[in-house]
Enzyme design. Structure first.
Site, mmCIF file in Angstrom:
data_model
loop_
_atom_site.group_PDB
_atom_site.id
_atom_site.type_symbol
_atom_site.label_atom_id
_atom_site.label_comp_id
_atom_site.label_asym_id
_atom_site.label_seq_id
_atom_site.Cartn_x
_atom_site.Cartn_y
_atom_site.Cartn_z
ATOM 1 C CG HIS A 24 -55.115 111.548 -122.080
ATOM 2 N ND1 HIS A 24 -54.331 112.637 -121.835
ATOM 3 C CD2 HIS A 24 -56.345 111.844 -121.574
ATOM 4 C CE1 HIS A 24 -55.036 113.563 -121.201
ATOM 5 N NE2 HIS A 24 -56.281 113.093 -121.035
ATOM 6 C CD GLU A 25 -59.620 109.857 -121.916
ATOM 7 O OE1 GLU A 25 -60.114 109.781 -120.773
ATOM 8 O OE2 GLU A 25 -59.409 110.939 -122.485
ATOM 9 C CG HIS A 28 -58.020 110.715 -116.991
ATOM 10 N ND1 HIS A 28 -57.361 111.637 -116.220
ATOM 11 C CD2 HIS A 28 -58.128 111.283 -118.233
ATOM 12 C CE1 HIS A 28 -57.087 112.714 -116.942
ATOM 13 N NE2 HIS A 28 -57.535 112.522 -118.173
#
Length: 424
Positions: A24-25, A28
């Site tokens: 998920h990170e 980003h």
């Protein structure tokens, strides 16, 4: 259930969740770096740092509480106005109320990351900010699709195949399991079916699984039908006359055949379809989250059974993972269960993070879109470009959201400890 297997299930879930958070990170981090934003930290977990290493301008590491993760980007918000100027001029800060103080502190903390260049988040075009914030949830969706694809196309779906596992010797009366001397012979036994036969066609219709064969047999009570089977590499045609039995007021055909159950691999797109279908269910749960958490809290005091389709904390998910791992079932069944659980958790991360409230990713997307609307409106009417939207003004709302999230999380954890859901 064995304790070791139970613990292994929990460990696998925690590791899988950590990987999901890391991915998920990364969703980003990758676009942020591609768009030139300075990223100070990439961290998995919260709290004290357990391990970290700096590579270039970014510190990568793990923290003590594996309940999430974050990246710190320069200039998540526009620079603060008058209060920072007062601080730099040595003037005392104005007395403010609680929430105003929080806004000031958020602005000051943000300003410390700005630096002297333009590599800041708030100066990016709106579409780039949306891509960065959407990248995290999108990666969880990709993870869910990948896991469902492994589950359905790599392992397969348990299906009653066309291979005969056993043949009944009689047509038992009243659905009894044991045959008596007065029970008539089963039609399949009379027709010459044997365990290991592979049904190729029934009444001239090719069949791909036992459900298709069974449907034709049930629709043919008392009728003579030809069944082609493959036996020892050769095909044989057997004549079957299904016995008539009454089921739910209807007369259906009965042959007396039990099929072998095996994993049947599905087309590669099945995983994506399953992810989309399950996303709808997750959206339904998230949309009713406050109500469902309230019902869960009520069950703690009333002793009522919890909704099996209700929300879980990480504790509850761990318990289910442990039960799956320790279940009295073939190892492949248990592996499939863990994979399905991790896929569902990734869908939950995908949907939950898109809620348009700060500090969630959806909140940052909403702020960026609002900024874009203001700029488009000004351009349409030939007005000066407005100042960037100052999301620090939403810190009080963010504070309330965080408190509510912690409260709901606490209720679910207590419920999962005191009144846990079980797969059994």
């Amino acid at each position: 259930m064995t304790v070791i297997a139970f613990v292994i299930g929990i460990v696998v879930l925690v590791v899988g969740l950590a990987v999901s958070i890391a991915v998920h990170e990364l969703g980003h981090l990758a676009p942020a770096k591609a768009f030139g934003v300075r990223v100070g930290q990439y961290m998995i977990g919260f709290g004290p740092t357990l391990w970290s290493r700096r590579k270039g301008e970014t510190e990568y590491g793990f923290k003590a509480l594996p309940l999430g993760g974050y990246i710190s980007m320069a200039g998540m918000y526009p620079p603060s106005p008058a209060e920072r100027e007062r601080a730099e001029a040595g003037q005392p800060a104005r007395k403010t109320r609680f929430f105003s103080t929080m806004v000031q502190e958020a602005r000051m903390a943000n300003d410390e990351t700005l630096g002297d260049d333009d590599r800041v988040f708030y100066k990016l075009p709106v579409w780039k900010r949306v891509v960065i914030m959407l990248g995290g949830p999108f990666m969880n969706l990709v993870m869910a699709v990948l896991l469902f694809t492994i589950l359905f196309s790599g392992i397969g779906v348990q299906t009653a195949t066309t291979t005969v596992a056993a043949v009944s010797t009689c047509v038992p009366a009243d659905d009894a399991s044991d045959c008596t001397a007065t029970d008539p012979a089963a039609p399949a036994a009379a027709a010459g079916f044997e365990a290991g036969d592979v049904i190729v066609s029934v009444d001239g219709t090719s069949v791909a699984d036992f459900a298709e064969a069974s449907a034709i047999i049930q629709d043919s009570p008392g009728q003579s039908i030809a069944v082609v089977v493959e036996r020892d590499g050769a095909t044989e045609t057997l004549t079957l006359v299904p016995a008539a039995r009454e089921v739910n007021g209807e007369e259906v055909g009965f042959a007396g055949i039990t099929s072998q159950v095996d994993y049947v691999r599905q087309p590669v797109w099945t995983g994506a379809v399953a992810a989309m279908e399950n996303t709808g269910a997750v959206i339904g749960v998230v949309a009713q989250l406050p109500v469902k958490v309230y019902d869960t809290a009520a069950s703690l005091f009333t002793g009522a059974d919890r909704d099996p389709n209700g929300p879980l904390s990480i504790v509850g998910a761990g318990v289910i993972a442990g039960e799956v791992a320790a279940a009295d079932a073939p190892i492949l069944n248990r592996v499939a269960g863990i994979i399905q659980l991790l896929a569902s958790l990734n869908l939950a991360l995908f949907v939950f993070n898109l809620i348009p409230l700060l500090p969630l990713d959806g909140g940052h997307i909403a702020v960026a879109l609002w900024d874009g609307i203001k700029r488009a409106w000004a351009k349409l009417f030939s007005r000066p470009a407005p100042k960037p939207v100052d999301a620090t003004k939403l810190v009080p709302v963010t504070f309330v959201v965080v408190i509510l999230l912690f409260a709901m999380g606490g209720i679910l954890i207590v419920a999962d400890l005191v009144n846990p859901l079980s797969i059994f």
